[in-house]
Design a protein around this motif. Sequence first.
Motif, PDB file in Angstrom:
ATOM      1  N   UNK A  59       0.729  -1.305  -0.033  1.00 36.13           N
ATOM      2  CA  UNK A  59       0.010  -0.004   0.128  1.00 36.13           C
ATOM      3  C   UNK A  59       0.913   1.340  -0.069  1.00 36.13           C
ATOM      4  N   UNK A  60       2.175   1.065  -0.113  1.00 40.11           N
ATOM      5  CA  UNK A  60       2.753   2.323  -0.138  1.00 40.11           C
ATOM      6  C   UNK A  60       3.784   2.516  -1.451  1.00 40.11           C
ATOM      7  N   UNK A  61       4.148   3.625  -1.571  1.00 40.22           N
ATOM      8  CA  UNK A  61       5.195   4.056  -3.121  1.00 40.22           C
ATOM      9  C   UNK A  61       6.502   3.838  -2.359  1.00 40.22           C
ATOM     10  N   UNK A  62       7.291   3.060  -3.140  1.00 39.92           N
ATOM     11  CA  UNK A  62       8.549   2.952  -2.721  1.00 39.92           C
ATOM     12  C   UNK A  62       9.570   3.705  -3.896  1.00 39.92           C
ATOM     13  N   UNK A  63      10.423   4.506  -3.370  1.00 43.96           N
ATOM     14  CA  UNK A  63      11.157   5.102  -4.419  1.00 43.96           C
ATOM     15  C   UNK A  63      12.670   4.558  -4.322  1.00 43.96           C
ATOM     16  N   UNK A  64      13.468   4.663  -5.606  1.00 41.06           N
ATOM     17  CA  UNK A  64      14.723   4.036  -5.551  1.00 41.06           C
ATOM     18  C   UNK A  64      15.654   5.072  -6.374  1.00 41.06           C
ATOM     19  N   UNK A  65      16.877   4.934  -6.265  1.00 46.50           N
ATOM     20  CA  UNK A  65      17.948   5.880  -6.743  1.00 46.50           C
ATOM     21  C   UNK A  65      18.341   5.159  -8.108  1.00 46.50           C
ATOM     22  N   UNK A  66      17.998   3.977  -8.382  1.00 47.69           N
ATOM     23  CA  UNK A  66      18.352   3.412  -9.514  1.00 47.69           C
ATOM     24  C   UNK A  66      17.373   2.213 -10.022  1.00 47.69           C
ATOM     25  N   UNK A  67      17.550   1.777 -11.409  1.00 45.67           N
ATOM     26  CA  UNK A  67      16.633   0.656 -11.796  1.00 45.67           C
ATOM     27  C   UNK A  67      17.021  -0.787 -11.032  1.00 45.67           C
ATOM     28  N   UNK A  68      18.465  -0.726 -10.902  1.00 46.89           N
ATOM     29  CA  UNK A  68      18.770  -1.906 -10.174  1.00 46.89           C
ATOM     30  C   UNK A  68      18.435  -2.114  -8.868  1.00 46.89           C
ATOM     31  N   UNK A  69      18.367  -1.178  -8.101  1.00 47.83           N
ATOM     32  CA  UNK A  69      17.945  -0.937  -6.760  1.00 47.83           C
ATOM     33  C   UNK A  69      16.331  -1.380  -6.710  1.00 47.83           C
ATOM     34  N   UNK A  70      15.503  -0.830  -7.651  1.00 45.69           N
ATOM     35  CA  UNK A  70      14.027  -1.107  -7.564  1.00 45.69           C
ATOM     36  C   UNK A  70      14.101  -2.597  -7.955  1.00 45.69           C
ATOM     37  N   UNK A  71      14.746  -3.158  -8.884  1.00 46.88           N
ATOM     38  CA  UNK A  71      14.723  -4.587  -9.239  1.00 46.88           C
ATOM     39  C   UNK A  71      15.110  -5.699  -7.974  1.00 46.88           C
ATOM     40  N   UNK A  72      16.027  -5.054  -7.246  1.00 48.70           N
ATOM     41  CA  UNK A  72      16.519  -5.903  -6.095  1.00 48.70           C
ATOM     42  C   UNK A  72      15.287  -5.853  -5.175  1.00 48.70           C
ATOM     43  N   UNK A  73      14.846  -4.555  -5.063  1.00 45.82           N
ATOM     44  CA  UNK A  73      13.724  -4.675  -3.934  1.00 45.82           C
ATOM     45  C   UNK A  73      12.369  -5.654  -4.588  1.00 45.82           C
ATOM     46  N   UNK A  74      11.932  -5.571  -5.689  1.00 48.97           N
ATOM     47  CA  UNK A  74      10.971  -6.035  -6.174  1.00 48.97           C
ATOM     48  C   UNK A  74      11.082  -7.753  -5.893  1.00 48.97           C
ATOM     49  N   UNK A  75      12.240  -8.104  -6.215  1.00 47.28           N
ATOM     50  CA  UNK A  75      12.686  -9.775  -6.364  1.00 47.28           C
ATOM     51  C   UNK A  75      12.670 -10.140  -4.573  1.00 47.28           C
ATOM     52  N   UNK A  76      12.852  -9.370  -3.439  1.00 50.02           N
ATOM     53  CA  UNK A  76      12.774  -9.647  -2.182  1.00 50.02           C
ATOM     54  C   UNK A  76      12.607  -8.545  -1.387  1.00 50.02           C
ATOM     55  N   UNK A  77      11.367  -7.951  -1.533  1.00 49.21           N
ATOM     56  CA  UNK A  77      10.906  -6.700  -0.750  1.00 49.21           C
ATOM     57  C   UNK A  77      11.171  -6.818   1.004  1.00 49.21           C
ATOM     58  N   UNK A  78      10.833  -7.900   1.351  1.00 47.73           N
ATOM     59  CA  UNK A  78      11.029  -8.274   2.914  1.00 47.73           C
ATOM     60  C   UNK A  78      12.408  -8.057   3.298  1.00 47.73           C
ATOM     61  N   UNK A  79      13.487  -8.183   2.439  1.00 47.14           N
ATOM     62  CA  UNK A  79      15.089  -8.358   2.909  1.00 47.14           C
ATOM     63  C   UNK A  79      15.195  -6.688   3.180  1.00 47.14           C
ATOM     64  N   UNK A  80      14.606  -5.975   2.215  1.00 47.89           N
ATOM     65  CA  UNK A  80      14.853  -4.447   2.230  1.00 47.89           C
ATOM     66  C   UNK A  80      14.066  -3.405   3.208  1.00 47.89           C
ATOM     67  N   UNK A  81      12.653  -4.055   3.454  1.00 49.05           N
ATOM     68  CA  UNK A  81      11.733  -3.247   4.032  1.00 49.05           C
ATOM     69  C   UNK A  81      12.289  -3.070   5.303  1.00 49.05           C
ATOM     70  N   UNK A  82      12.258  -1.724   5.779  1.00 48.46           N
ATOM     71  CA  UNK A  82      12.485  -1.566   7.304  1.00 48.46           C
ATOM     72  C   UNK A  82      11.748  -2.423   8.336  1.00 48.46           C
TER      73      UNK A  82
END
Length: 151
Positions: A59-82
């Motif tokens: 339900x939130x919008x997540x912003x990234x500094x690069x396409x690579x970081x966005x892809x890392x998050x999409x593959x494993x969001x629980x790893x990066x979610x605070x």
Amino acid sequence: MKALMGLLLLFVSGTVLAGDAIYTGFFSNKALDGYDTVAYFTEGKPVKGDSAYITEYKGADWYFSSKQNRELFVKNPDKYTPQYGGFCAWAVAAKNDRAPGDPLQWTIVKDSDNTPKLYLNYDKKIKQRWEQDISGFITMGDKNWPALLVN
């Protein structure tokens, strides 16, 4: 009139926060105030995200500094979610309550499996309290957080 508006805002704000899994502030839908959550792990510091690299999660919008970081998050969001959805880790632990997390007041702590986890705090003073017993606060926060998700 200002007092009435203040009370109304306080009531509405508390209601909006109840049960939200991710802290986005009152007038925004940005997780971490638009900071790139992956950058804490890859660059070791907060980095502002770019509106060209956004994804939606819980339900939130997540912003990234690069396409690579966005892809890392999409593959494993629980790893990066605070942890605790970006709410103040000290408040969740010590007060069994929610408070905004400041993306500039952060800590990465490795758990028992040696997995790094991101924690935010309300401000510098609260972060200093958090640092006095991080492991104890994490234990309490992990216990308190599930009930805060449904209330």
